[in-house]
Every structure is written in C-alpha cells, then in structure tokens.
Design an enzyme around this catalytic site. Structure first.
Site, mmCIF file in Angstrom:
data_model
loop_
_atom_site.group_PDB
_atom_site.id
_atom_site.type_symbol
_atom_site.label_atom_id
_atom_site.label_comp_id
_atom_site.label_asym_id
_atom_site.label_seq_id
_atom_site.Cartn_x
_atom_site.Cartn_y
_atom_site.Cartn_z
ATOM 1 N N LYS A 208 0.871 -1.329 -0.067
ATOM 2 C CA LYS A 208 -0.032 -0.156 0.114
ATOM 3 C C LYS A 208 0.927 1.190 -0.038
ATOM 4 C CE LYS A 208 -3.999 -1.965 2.032
ATOM 5 N NZ LYS A 208 -5.165 -1.899 3.188
ATOM 6 N N LYS B 77 -5.338 -10.025 -5.109
ATOM 7 C CA LYS B 77 -6.587 -10.692 -4.656
ATOM 8 C C LYS B 77 -7.656 -9.755 -4.987
ATOM 9 C CE LYS B 77 -6.635 -8.243 -0.453
ATOM 10 N NZ LYS B 77 -7.630 -8.032 0.661
ATOM 11 N N LYS C 286 -11.131 -3.886 -2.250
ATOM 12 C CA LYS C 286 -11.858 -2.633 -2.462
ATOM 13 C C LYS C 286 -11.042 -1.652 -2.644
ATOM 14 C CE LYS C 286 -13.868 -3.515 2.132
ATOM 15 N NZ LYS C 286 -12.775 -3.916 2.842
HETATM 16 P P1 ADP Z 1 -10.070 -5.350 1.621
HETATM 17 O O1 ADP Z 1 -9.035 -5.847 1.295
HETATM 18 O O2 ADP Z 1 -11.330 -5.554 0.635
HETATM 19 O O3 ADP Z 1 -9.799 -3.847 2.119
HETATM 20 P P2 ADP Z 1 -10.484 -5.743 4.531
HETATM 21 O O4 ADP Z 1 -8.723 -5.654 4.626
HETATM 22 O O5 ADP Z 1 -11.291 -4.822 5.416
HETATM 23 O O6 ADP Z 1 -10.755 -5.918 2.859
HETATM 24 O O7 ADP Z 1 -10.523 -7.340 4.931
HETATM 25 C C1 ADP Z 1 -11.519 -7.949 5.702
HETATM 26 C C2 ADP Z 1 -11.952 -9.070 5.674
HETATM 27 O O8 ADP Z 1 -11.932 -9.898 4.293
HETATM 28 C C3 ADP Z 1 -10.681 -9.908 6.032
HETATM 29 O O9 ADP Z 1 -10.805 -10.959 6.753
HETATM 30 C C4 ADP Z 1 -9.713 -10.133 5.007
HETATM 31 O O10 ADP Z 1 -8.970 -11.357 4.999
HETATM 32 C C5 ADP Z 1 -10.899 -10.667 3.975
HETATM 33 N N1 ADP Z 1 -10.658 -10.604 2.434
HETATM 34 C C6 ADP Z 1 -10.346 -9.233 1.887
HETATM 35 N N2 ADP Z 1 -10.223 -9.498 0.575
HETATM 36 C C7 ADP Z 1 -10.358 -10.643 0.368
HETATM 37 C C8 ADP Z 1 -10.038 -11.784 -0.797
HETATM 38 N N3 ADP Z 1 -9.686 -11.460 -1.860
HETATM 39 N N4 ADP Z 1 -10.164 -13.429 -0.638
HETATM 40 C C9 ADP Z 1 -10.341 -13.610 0.680
HETATM 41 N N5 ADP Z 1 -10.533 -12.920 1.822
HETATM 42 C C10 ADP Z 1 -10.357 -11.626 1.572
HETATM 43 NA NA NA Z 2 -6.990 -5.879 3.161
#
Ligand code: ADP
Ligand code: NA
Length: 341
Positions: free
Chosen positions: A113, A208, A211
């Site tokens: 990031k 992956k 968002k």
């Molecule tokens: P993001 O990466 O979309 O910002 P967060 O960091 O808020 O999401 O993560 C929230 C939850 O969703 C965590 O438990 C994270 O491991 C899971 N998560 C986020 N992206 C993925 C993905 N592509 N595959 C599986 N789990 C995910």
């Molecule tokens: Na994340």
C-alpha cells in the site's frame, strides 16, 4: 467454562465484495452458534488511505446492514462500530509503544500500500494500523480470528505483541503494583476458510479481489445489480485454454472462475469441475453469472429490508457498542494497571 471468543472486522469504505464474503463473513455465520462472537466495522482502519468524510458513516451503516443481511444475528453476536468503543484506540497506543518498527516494516500490506501512495505522503497510520488491529483483537481476549489469507501476517503480529506484553508486564511488575499478575492478553489463533481464503481479482489473475483496487470491474460487490454482475463476469479475464480446471497452476483464471462457481453454488471444486469443466468460456460465463446473481439475490433483499428500518439499525449498533465497550474496557484496564497507570 466460558464459550470461546471470536472477533473479526471489515473496513466499511468502498463496499463489501465477494472476497470479504467468502474469506470472512460466510464463516462467521456458523461460528455464532458455537462461540461468543464480536463482529465490527473497522472505520478507524478505513481512514488510513484517503477517504471521503461524507461517505464514511453511510458506508459503515451499509456494512452493518450487510453483516445482518448475510446472516449475522444481533441476538447471537455483538455487532458494533470500532470507533464507538474508545478502548480500541487507547489500547493501540499502549501496544504501539511496545512494538518494534522493524516488525511493522516487514508487513506485506504496508509494503504494497505504501508503494502505491509514495513514502513521503503516506500517513503514519498506514504503518501502525496492524497495531490497532492487534488492539481490536486483544481487547476482547479473543481465542479465534476468522479472516482471509491476506490477514495471516497481521494475526501473527497480534500474537507476537500479546506474547511480548504478557512476558514484559504480565508477571512480577503487575503483582508488585498490587494486581493479580499473569497473562494480560489471550494469544489468539487464526482461522481461515478451507475454500475462499483468497478470492482473486476478475481482471488481474495474480492479485486478490480488493476494495482498494482501482478498477471496479475487478471485484463483485455484494450490492452489485444483476446487470453489473453479468457485465463484470463477461469482462473477466480468461485464457486461450479450453474448459475449466481448478488444479492447473498454469491457468490461474480458469481456477479463479471455477472457484467462484463452486463457492456460489456451494459445491466442491471437484464436483464443480465435473459439472462445468468441459464448457467453453462463452457457455460457462453466463452459468457463473446466474449462480452469482442467485446467491446474491436473497442477501440484497434482506439488505433492503434492513435499510428500510433505520431506527432498528441504530439500536443494534448502540446496543452492540455498549456490550463491546464492557468487554474491551476491562482488558484496557488490565493493561493499564500492568503498565503502571
Ligand atoms: P479489503 O482488502 O477489501 O480492504 P479488508 O482488509 O477490510 O478488505 O478485509 C476484511 C476481511 O476480508 C478480512 O478477513 C480479509 O482477510 C478478507 N478478505 C479481503 N479480501 C479478500 C479476498 N480477496 N479473498 C479472501 N478474503 C478476503
Ligand atoms: Na485488506
């Protein structure tokens, strides 16, 4: 004996997507029958990257309503907003003073990031938020943290911080101060789902689903309309190969889309491959889109019902905050005492 405790959370900004659902939320639903569960919207984490102040509260309420629409039941689990419970930020400061910068510099998410933002402009919170995450977890004396694979390193950091706090302050100093001594924090375990721990981007096979990715077409949001879902799947990256396979490392796109099909239909990868493995991309994609739309429809319907009763949602969040605060402030107090406050 008390039930084992679970805590997990999601950043509310940008909308929740299938990665959040299959990596985290879906496993929460079953856990709430067996564990003492706390699920939060981590709005303090959401401001570590540029954010829109006007959208923050609304996004947080959306995320709460989506938790409930996916099956998190406020009668069984505590649903709350991180910023409503001040112990998170207070405990994070105490832990931050005990966390070596070297540990934080090693975090993969920080490296990725901060590279995007540029190191001069990047906020210090982006480096230190894994410590806030450790505070989120340790404040509840959490036994198990159900998250996707991308969070593995952060949960390991939380374990290291808990162990360091327990060994530095948990024994003699705390006793000499008139406290009970012993463990300050439970050392938490990670729990990852067998399938869906890493849902991949639709447009970039090696990334992956996230968002924070710029391209909205790279993810399917839980609130996407059927039309959006169909378009995104139509545009999803494919390869020149024929048929769908889940076990060919040379064909990540085929594996990703077959995995999504298996997850959406609730079938195993093997049986999904038997079912649709011989289809051409052009025939498979509409099947995948239909399965996705069918899976999302009841969630979106419940979501709309929940959003129609704003007063109820407010009440759920205020009751959740009160319950969370009661638990978290006890842990904060323990830690404060042990450190000499
Ligand atoms: P993001 O990466 O979309 O910002 P967060 O960091 O808020 O999401 O993560 C929230 C939850 O969703 C965590 O438990 C994270 O491991 C899971 N998560 C986020 N992206 C993925 C993905 N592509 N595959 C599986 N789990 C995910
Ligand atoms: Na994340």
């Amino acid at each position: 004996a008390r039930r084992k405790r679970v805590l997990s959370g999601i950043q509310p900004t940008g909308g929740l997507h299938l990665g959040n659902y299959f990596g985290a939320m879906r496993s929460w639903i079953n856990l709430q029958e067996l564990y003492d569960c706390y699920f939060c919207m981590v709005d303090l984490h959401a401001i570590t990257l540029p954010h829109d102040p006007i959208a923050l509260q609304e996004d947080t309420r959306k995320a709460a309503a989506l938790y409930m629409a996916c099956g998190i039941d406020p009668a069984k689990s505590v649903i709350f907003v991180q910023s409503h419970v001040s112990a998170h930020a207070e405990l994070a400061w105490l832990l931050m003073t005990q966390t070596p910068v070297g540990w934080l510099n090693r975090m993969i998410q920080w490296k990725e990031k901060s590279r995007k933002v540029g190191s001069e402009e990047v906020g210090a919170g982006l480096l230190t938020y894994p410590v806030l995450q450790a505070a989120d977890i340790l404040a509840y004396q959490t036994d198990v943290v159900p998250v996707g694979e991308d969070q593995k390193q952060h949960i390991e950091l939380a374990r290291d911080i808990a162990e360091r706090m327990n060994s530095r302050y948990g024994g003699k100093p705390w006793k000499k101060l008139g406290g009970r001594g012993g463990r300050i924090f439970k050392v938490p375990d990670i729990m990852m789902p067998p399938a869906g721990a890493r849902v991949m981007s639709l447009t970039e096979g090696s990334a992956k689903m996230s968002k924070s990715a710029e391209l909205d077409a790279s993810r399917i949001n839980l609130l996407d309309s059927p039309k959006d879902v169909q378009n995104k799947i139509k545009r999803a990256k494919t390869d020149a190969g024929e048929g769908l396979e889940y076990d060919n490392p040379e064909r990540p796109e085929a594996r990703n889309l077959l995995t999504l099909y298996a997850l959406a239909t609730g079938h195993s990868l093997e049986s999904a491959q038997r079912e649709v493995g011989s289809l051409r991309w052009g025939d498979f994609k509409p099947r995948l889109a239909d399965a996705m739309v069918a899976m999302l429809e009841p969630i979106q319907q419940r979501y709309n019902e929940i959003r129609a009763d704003d007063a109820h949602l407010t009440q759920v969040l205020s009751e959740g905050a009160a319950k969370a605060d009661a638990t978290a402030s006890r842990s904060l107090e323990r830690c404060q005492q042990a450190m000499g406050f």
